[in-house]
Motif scaffolding. Structure first.
Motif, PDB file in Angstrom:
ATOM      1  N   THR A  51      39.776  21.346  -9.512  1.00  0.00           N
ATOM      2  CA  THR A  51      40.824  21.381 -10.533  1.00  0.00           C
ATOM      3  C   THR A  51      41.723  22.581 -10.229  1.00  0.00           C
ATOM      4  O   THR A  51      41.661  23.628 -10.871  1.00  0.00           O
ATOM      5  N   ILE A  52      42.554  22.433  -9.227  1.00  0.00           N
ATOM      6  CA  ILE A  52      43.459  23.494  -8.804  1.00  0.00           C
ATOM      7  C   ILE A  52      44.627  23.586  -9.794  1.00  0.00           C
ATOM      8  O   ILE A  52      44.790  22.714 -10.653  1.00  0.00           O
ATOM      9  N   PRO A  53      45.451  24.637  -9.744  1.00  0.00           N
ATOM     10  CA  PRO A  53      46.516  24.797 -10.735  1.00  0.00           C
ATOM     11  C   PRO A  53      47.451  23.613 -10.895  1.00  0.00           C
ATOM     12  O   PRO A  53      47.890  23.320 -12.013  1.00  0.00           O
ATOM     13  N   THR A  54      47.779  22.907  -9.808  1.00  0.00           N
ATOM     14  CA  THR A  54      48.616  21.719  -9.962  1.00  0.00           C
ATOM     15  C   THR A  54      47.914  20.668 -10.824  1.00  0.00           C
ATOM     16  O   THR A  54      48.541  20.007 -11.655  1.00  0.00           O
ATOM     17  N   VAL A  55      46.616  20.527 -10.646  1.00  0.00           N
ATOM     18  CA  VAL A  55      45.844  19.589 -11.466  1.00  0.00           C
ATOM     19  C   VAL A  55      45.699  20.112 -12.897  1.00  0.00           C
ATOM     20  O   VAL A  55      45.760  19.347 -13.855  1.00  0.00           O
ATOM     21  N   MET A  56      45.516  21.415 -13.036  1.00  0.00           N
ATOM     22  CA  MET A  56      45.425  22.008 -14.377  1.00  0.00           C
ATOM     23  C   MET A  56      46.643  21.644 -15.220  1.00  0.00           C
ATOM     24  O   MET A  56      46.531  21.367 -16.420  1.00  0.00           O
ATOM     25  N   TYR A  57      47.802  21.657 -14.591  1.00  0.00           N
ATOM     26  CA  TYR A  57      49.036  21.326 -15.296  1.00  0.00           C
ATOM     27  C   TYR A  57      48.998  19.908 -15.861  1.00  0.00           C
ATOM     28  O   TYR A  57      49.351  19.671 -17.018  1.00  0.00           O
ATOM     29  N   PHE A  58      48.537  18.953 -15.067  1.00  0.00           N
ATOM     30  CA  PHE A  58      48.461  17.570 -15.541  1.00  0.00           C
ATOM     31  C   PHE A  58      47.391  17.423 -16.626  1.00  0.00           C
ATOM     32  O   PHE A  58      47.541  16.633 -17.556  1.00  0.00           O
ATOM     33  N   LYS A  59      46.330  18.180 -16.527  1.00  0.00           N
ATOM     34  CA  LYS A  59      45.304  18.120 -17.571  1.00  0.00           C
ATOM     35  C   LYS A  59      45.818  18.730 -18.871  1.00  0.00           C
ATOM     36  O   LYS A  59      45.496  18.245 -19.961  1.00  0.00           O
ATOM     37  N   ALA A  60      46.624  19.774 -18.758  1.00  0.00           N
ATOM     38  CA  ALA A  60      47.238  20.356 -19.954  1.00  0.00           C
ATOM     39  C   ALA A  60      48.153  19.343 -20.637  1.00  0.00           C
ATOM     40  O   ALA A  60      48.174  19.233 -21.873  1.00  0.00           O
ATOM     41  N   LYS A  61      48.900  18.583 -19.850  1.00  0.00           N
ATOM     42  CA  LYS A  61      49.775  17.559 -20.420  1.00  0.00           C
ATOM     43  C   LYS A  61      48.967  16.468 -21.122  1.00  0.00           C
ATOM     44  O   LYS A  61      49.408  15.910 -22.144  1.00  0.00           O
ATOM     45  N   THR A  62      47.796  16.165 -20.590  1.00  0.00           N
ATOM     46  CA  THR A  62      46.923  15.171 -21.226  1.00  0.00           C
ATOM     47  C   THR A  62      46.426  15.683 -22.576  1.00  0.00           C
ATOM     48  O   THR A  62      46.355  14.931 -23.549  1.00  0.00           O
ATOM     49  N   ILE A  63      46.079  16.960 -22.643  1.00  0.00           N
ATOM     50  CA  ILE A  63      45.659  17.547 -23.919  1.00  0.00           C
ATOM     51  C   ILE A  63      46.772  17.415 -24.947  1.00  0.00           C
ATOM     52  O   ILE A  63      46.550  16.998 -26.091  1.00  0.00           O
ATOM     53  N   ILE A  64      47.975  17.773 -24.546  1.00  0.00           N
ATOM     54  CA  ILE A  64      49.117  17.728 -25.468  1.00  0.00           C
ATOM     55  C   ILE A  64      49.390  16.293 -25.937  1.00  0.00           C
ATOM     56  O   ILE A  64      49.690  16.050 -27.106  1.00  0.00           O
ATOM     57  N   LYS A  65      49.244  15.347 -25.031  1.00  0.00           N
ATOM     58  CA  LYS A  65      49.533  13.953 -25.360  1.00  0.00           C
ATOM     59  C   LYS A  65      48.507  13.361 -26.319  1.00  0.00           C
ATOM     60  O   LYS A  65      48.858  12.686 -27.295  1.00  0.00           O
ATOM     61  N   ASP A  68      52.553  29.941  -3.369  1.00  0.00           N
ATOM     62  CA  ASP A  68      53.604  29.832  -4.380  1.00  0.00           C
ATOM     63  C   ASP A  68      53.394  28.651  -5.318  1.00  0.00           C
ATOM     64  O   ASP A  68      53.574  28.762  -6.527  1.00  0.00           O
ATOM     65  N   SER A  69      53.010  27.500  -4.751  1.00  0.00           N
ATOM     66  CA  SER A  69      52.844  26.306  -5.587  1.00  0.00           C
ATOM     67  C   SER A  69      51.736  26.493  -6.616  1.00  0.00           C
ATOM     68  O   SER A  69      51.841  26.039  -7.761  1.00  0.00           O
ATOM     69  N   MET A  70      50.660  27.199  -6.215  1.00  0.00           N
ATOM     70  CA  MET A  70      49.566  27.429  -7.152  1.00  0.00           C
ATOM     71  C   MET A  70      49.993  28.390  -8.260  1.00  0.00           C
ATOM     72  O   MET A  70      49.657  28.201  -9.434  1.00  0.00           O
ATOM     73  N   LEU A  71      50.751  29.411  -7.909  1.00  0.00           N
ATOM     74  CA  LEU A  71      51.230  30.375  -8.904  1.00  0.00           C
ATOM     75  C   LEU A  71      52.177  29.704  -9.899  1.00  0.00           C
ATOM     76  O   LEU A  71      52.076  29.914 -11.110  1.00  0.00           O
ATOM     77  N   VAL A  72      53.089  28.907  -9.375  1.00  0.00           N
ATOM     78  CA  VAL A  72      54.077  28.244 -10.232  1.00  0.00           C
ATOM     79  C   VAL A  72      53.401  27.314 -11.228  1.00  0.00           C
ATOM     80  O   VAL A  72      53.690  27.337 -12.430  1.00  0.00           O
ATOM     81  N   TYR A  73      52.456  26.487 -10.751  1.00  0.00           N
ATOM     82  CA  TYR A  73      51.851  25.502 -11.642  1.00  0.00           C
ATOM     83  C   TYR A  73      50.791  26.105 -12.556  1.00  0.00           C
ATOM     84  O   TYR A  73      50.519  25.572 -13.632  1.00  0.00           O
ATOM     85  N   TYR A  74      50.228  27.218 -12.174  1.00  0.00           N
ATOM     86  CA  TYR A  74      49.325  27.900 -13.099  1.00  0.00           C
ATOM     87  C   TYR A  74      50.122  28.430 -14.285  1.00  0.00           C
ATOM     88  O   TYR A  74      49.730  28.248 -15.444  1.00  0.00           O
ATOM     89  N   GLU A  75      51.277  29.044 -14.002  1.00  0.00           N
ATOM     90  CA  GLU A  75      52.109  29.538 -15.104  1.00  0.00           C
ATOM     91  C   GLU A  75      52.688  28.385 -15.918  1.00  0.00           C
ATOM     92  O   GLU A  75      52.782  28.463 -17.147  1.00  0.00           O
TER      93      GLU A  75
END
Length: 325
Positions: free
Chosen positions: A51-65, A219-226
């Motif tokens: 569950t890398i930061p890019t995946v964390m972002y999609f999981k966060a969106k699932t929580i919100i939805k 960079d991609s991991m930093l961006v999607y973690y934030e």
């Protein structure tokens, strides 16, 4: 490969928790799977390997939805999330290699249905077809009927149908669920290894996650973690950053400059978004018996971390004092 692992987690969150009020969600990798939270009510458990930061972002969106009522997300903040190379980021992977990667094997269903998937991962091949049931004609109807019966039984778990709307008050009476003391009276799979074996395993792990490097972080991991933090905060969901413990000898082998920039990044986010940090790294003082390998807590001691998370939650979201026994 099949998408069974991805389906299991997604369905557990979306379908099995339907109609329940989730106060807390957990997002992290196999490191955070060690948080032994002994909760008698449903929680949003989105901890899986890769569950890398890019995946964390999609999981966060699932929580919100599906569960915008969530109060807080406990989010893994370990260094390995940000330094790893192609193994996690999928740089240079073909569409077929992306689909067959561990990232999609464990987390694909959180990603596949989202419009941003193409922006983040580019082209990803479709799942391979599931093999058909090769059964005798007289047996096939019976087997299919039993499978369908099991599916429909699972759709309506009795325990969730009567779950209270707000369970925080009950949750925080948890003293009887955990031992009182950490008694390291037996060896773990890590403590019994020879020093040579440990050295080889630690060296491989350090190289695998680029923790021997002074930086930079990806960079991609930093961006999607934030982005993960920001999208949760924008929807009034608190975020707590969690740093997991590792064996002391493993920590000592990491590049100090790399560790410095990782800590600066985490504390920058905490200041910028007003986040709490739960730093469990001090638990490495328990020694090798506390760990199953160089950077994973042994299952026997996951309750130590789980109890601390529950104490944090109760002290932050309940008027009564938390149970600190």
């Amino acid at each position: 490969m099949t998408k069974q692992k991805a389906d299991d987690e997604y369905n557990n969150f979306v379908r099995w928790h339907a109609g329940t009020n989730l106060e807390i969600a957990l997002i992290g990798t196999s490191h955070s799977r060690k948080w032994d939270i002994r909760l008698g009510y449903p929680m949003g458990d989105l901890r899986k390997p890769h569950t890398i930061p890019t995946v964390m972002y999609f999981k966060a969106k699932t929580i919100i939805k599906y569960h915008p009522e969530t109060k807080v997300v406990y989010l893994e903040a370990d260094d390995h999330l940000f330094f790893n190379g192609e193994h996690y980021t999928l740089d240079g992977f073909t569409p077929e290699q992306k689909r067959n990667s561990k990232v999609f094997e464990w987390n694909g269903n959180f990603i596949d249905g989202d419009d941003e998937k193409h922006i983040v991962f580019g082209e990803v091949a479709p799942y391979s077809a599931t093999p058909k049931l090769l059964l005798q004609d007289d047996v096939r109807p019976i087997v299919i009927k039993r499978i369908m019966a099991n599916i429909y039984t699972g759709l309506k778990p009795a325990a969730l149908s009567s779950a209270p709307v707000n369970f925080v008050e009950n949750w925080c009476n948890f003293s009887s669920l955990y031992p009182e003391n950490v008694d390291l009276n037996h060896d773990s799979t890590w403590s019994i290894r020879t020093q040579q074996d440990k050295n080889e395993r630690m060296a491989n792990r350090i190289i695998e996650h680029h923790l021997d490097q002074p930086g930079p972080m990806k960079d991609s991991m930093l961006v999607y973690y934030e982005k993960t933090i920001k999208i949760l905060k924008d929807h009034n969901i608190d975020v707590v950053l969690v740093l997991n413990p590792e064996a002391k000898e493993f920590e000592a082998r990491k590049n100090p400059e790399g560790q410095k920039i990782h800590q600066e990044f985490i504390h920058m986010l905490a200041d910028k978004y007003q986040l709490r940090i739960l730093d469990f790294r001090e638990l490495s003082a328990y020694g090798d018996r506390f760990f199953e390998d160089a950077d994973h807590v042994a299952d026997d001691w996951g309750w130590v971390l789980g109890k601390k998370i529950m104490q944090d939650f109760c002290s932050s979201y309940q008027n009564a004092a938390p149970d600190n026994t």
